[in-house]
Design an enzyme around this catalytic site. Structure first.
Site, PDB file in Angstrom:
ATOM      1  N   ASP A  89     -15.828  -3.137  -4.854  1.00  0.00           N
ATOM      2  CA  ASP A  89     -14.878  -2.689  -5.867  1.00  0.00           C
ATOM      3  C   ASP A  89     -13.803  -3.734  -6.128  1.00  0.00           C
ATOM      4  OD1 ASP A  89     -16.174  -0.331  -6.349  1.00  0.00           O
ATOM      5  OD2 ASP A  89     -14.873   0.898  -5.084  1.00  0.00           O
ATOM      6  N   ASN A 163      -6.655   0.157 -10.712  1.00  0.00           N
ATOM      7  CA  ASN A 163      -6.452   1.201  -9.702  1.00  0.00           C
ATOM      8  C   ASN A 163      -5.007   1.678  -9.638  1.00  0.00           C
ATOM      9  OD1 ASN A 163      -9.028   1.552  -8.769  1.00  0.00           O
ATOM     10  ND2 ASN A 163      -8.752   0.447  -6.846  1.00  0.00           N
ATOM     11  N   GLU A 164      -4.098   0.761  -9.282  1.00  0.00           N
ATOM     12  CA  GLU A 164      -2.729   1.191  -9.036  1.00  0.00           C
ATOM     13  C   GLU A 164      -1.750   0.031  -9.107  1.00  0.00           C
ATOM     14  OE1 GLU A 164      -4.357  -0.654  -5.918  1.00  0.00           O
ATOM     15  OE2 GLU A 164      -4.902   1.466  -5.797  1.00  0.00           O
ATOM     16  N   HIS A 174       9.228  -2.137   5.837  1.00  0.00           N
ATOM     17  CA  HIS A 174      10.488  -1.449   6.114  1.00  0.00           C
ATOM     18  C   HIS A 174      10.794  -0.539   4.941  1.00  0.00           C
ATOM     19  CE1 HIS A 174      12.748  -3.991   3.250  1.00  0.00           C
ATOM     20  NE2 HIS A 174      11.991  -4.973   3.696  1.00  0.00           N
ATOM     21  N   ARG A 191      13.787   7.183  -0.288  1.00  0.00           N
ATOM     22  CA  ARG A 191      13.763   6.206   0.786  1.00  0.00           C
ATOM     23  C   ARG A 191      12.372   6.274   1.392  1.00  0.00           C
ATOM     24  NH1 ARG A 191      16.542   6.367   5.231  1.00  0.00           N
ATOM     25  NH2 ARG A 191      16.915   4.123   5.344  1.00  0.00           N
ATOM     26  N   THR A 204      -9.108   7.325  -5.627  1.00  0.00           N
ATOM     27  CA  THR A 204      -9.985   7.292  -4.454  1.00  0.00           C
ATOM     28  C   THR A 204      -9.784   6.028  -3.635  1.00  0.00           C
ATOM     29  OG1 THR A 204     -11.748   6.370  -5.846  1.00  0.00           O
ATOM     30  CG2 THR A 204     -11.782   8.751  -5.461  1.00  0.00           C
ATOM     31  N   TYR A 206      -6.245   3.287  -2.610  1.00  0.00           N
ATOM     32  CA  TYR A 206      -5.036   3.250  -1.794  1.00  0.00           C
ATOM     33  C   TYR A 206      -4.295   4.587  -1.828  1.00  0.00           C
ATOM     34  CZ  TYR A 206      -1.021   0.768   0.313  1.00  0.00           C
ATOM     35  OH  TYR A 206      -0.025   0.326   1.140  1.00  0.00           O
ATOM     36  N   ALA A 207      -4.247   5.210  -3.010  1.00  0.00           N
ATOM     37  CA  ALA A 207      -3.536   6.482  -3.143  1.00  0.00           C
ATOM     38  C   ALA A 207      -4.145   7.559  -2.265  1.00  0.00           C
ATOM     39  CB  ALA A 207      -3.532   6.926  -4.608  1.00  0.00           C
TER      40      ALA A 207
END
Length: 309
Positions: A89, A163-164, A174, A191, A204, A206-207
């Site tokens: 992908d 994708n994102e 951090h 935060r 489908t 990273y999210a």
């Protein structure tokens, strides 16, 4: 055992069934990958023997041998009717961000791991691909995102994502502080380790790993998934794809923030910057073998249970 490739002259273009939708085909793959190279060689040989004009993306063309027409991705987009991406992908995403601006179909041969966007098997692609080239295929459009970084009201960087788009710290994980607006309406301050703004295609990817819901590809929607939020009540939210997402980075943040597009392209972000994410006007035209079933893909790739009876 190596594969013996016939280097005889390809058949004339007139041998192609004139009812086909494809005449010029581009091949794209992951450079310096032995399995990908083998599949690309088979594809090039198989396609040229049937009379198709075949162009090969320049990063992999040199590894396929002599008498290869090497071009860049932009020329594949401009000249080809179909692009075949060999790899996972990640390779498809990299090609798609360029090819989406052109009106050509894109189909994938899976040489990666999960392969949500790559349908064809690498060792037995001929039968399924032959049907596609004869016009037996399904077409699916996937919209892209446009991510922009503004500093003091001026556009500093932009890119697209299939994708994102992800706002996150640079190299050291951090918490960062930022505000989120939907269509200029304040939603919340946050935060967290970052924020994922995902298309249905990316839901489908990273999210999903961050706890987001799966959105079926036909939905005109975006999902916002906070990454390890400090407020436990903060959950992913789905908004209309026509929405404009604005994230305003707190001036109190340290430096070395960035926005990543598909994990490939990184846009530098400084404290006080504004990030705008909206649906792009570009769409990826995915080609699937006839009978493609999205839920079958989910069951296969995610290990869901089969029917009980």
């Amino acid at each position: 055992m190596g594969i013996n490739f016939d280097v005889s002259r390809p058949k004339a273009r007139s041998s192609i069934n004139m009812t086909t939708k494809f005449h010029t085909i581009g091949l794209i793959g992951k450079p310096h990958h032995q399995g990908t190279n083998q599949t690309l060689k088979r594809l090039h040989h198989w396609l040229t023997m049937q009379g198709f004009e075949v162009l090969v993306e320049e990063r992999v063309a040199a590894e396929l041998g002599p008498n290869i027409e090497a071009v860049d991705l932009l020329e594949i987009g401009a000249r080809c009717d179909l692009a075949i991406v060999v790899g996972g992908d990640g390779n498809m995403l990299g090609a798609a961000r360029v090819l989406a601006r052109f009106d050509l179909g894109v189909i994938g041969v899976n040489r990666g791991n999960l392969g949500f966007l790559t349908d064809l098997p690498p060792d037995a692609f001929e039968e399924a691909l032959a049907k596609v080239l004869d016009g037996e295929f399904d077409t699916e459009h996937r919209f892209l995102l446009e991510a922009e970084v503004y500093r003091h009201g001026m556009l500093k960087a932009s890119n697209t994502a299939v994708n994102e788009a992800v706002l996150h710290p640079g190299k050291i994980a951090h918490m960062i502080e930022f505000e989120v607006y939907i269509d200029d309406q304040f939603m919340y301050s946050q935060r967290a380790d970052g924020m994922i703004v995902s298309t249905p295609t990316g839901s489908t990817a990273y999210a999903l790993s961050a706890g987001g819901a799966i959105l079926t590809p036909n939905l005109q929607a975006l999902i916002l998934v906070p990454m390890f939020p400090h407020t436990l009540s903060c959950r992913p939210i789905v908004v209309d794809a026509c929405s404009t997402i604005k994230m305003v980075v707190s001036p109190d943040n340290g430096e070395n923030l960035e926005v990543s597009c598909d994990g490939h392209v990184h846009l530098a972000v400084l404290p006080g910057d504004e990030i705008i994410v909206r649906r792009s006007s570009e769409r990826l035209r995915l080609i699937h073998p006839k009978g493609h079933n999205y839920f079958h893909v989910l069951r296969t790739k995610l290990g869901w249970g089969s029917k009980l009876f």
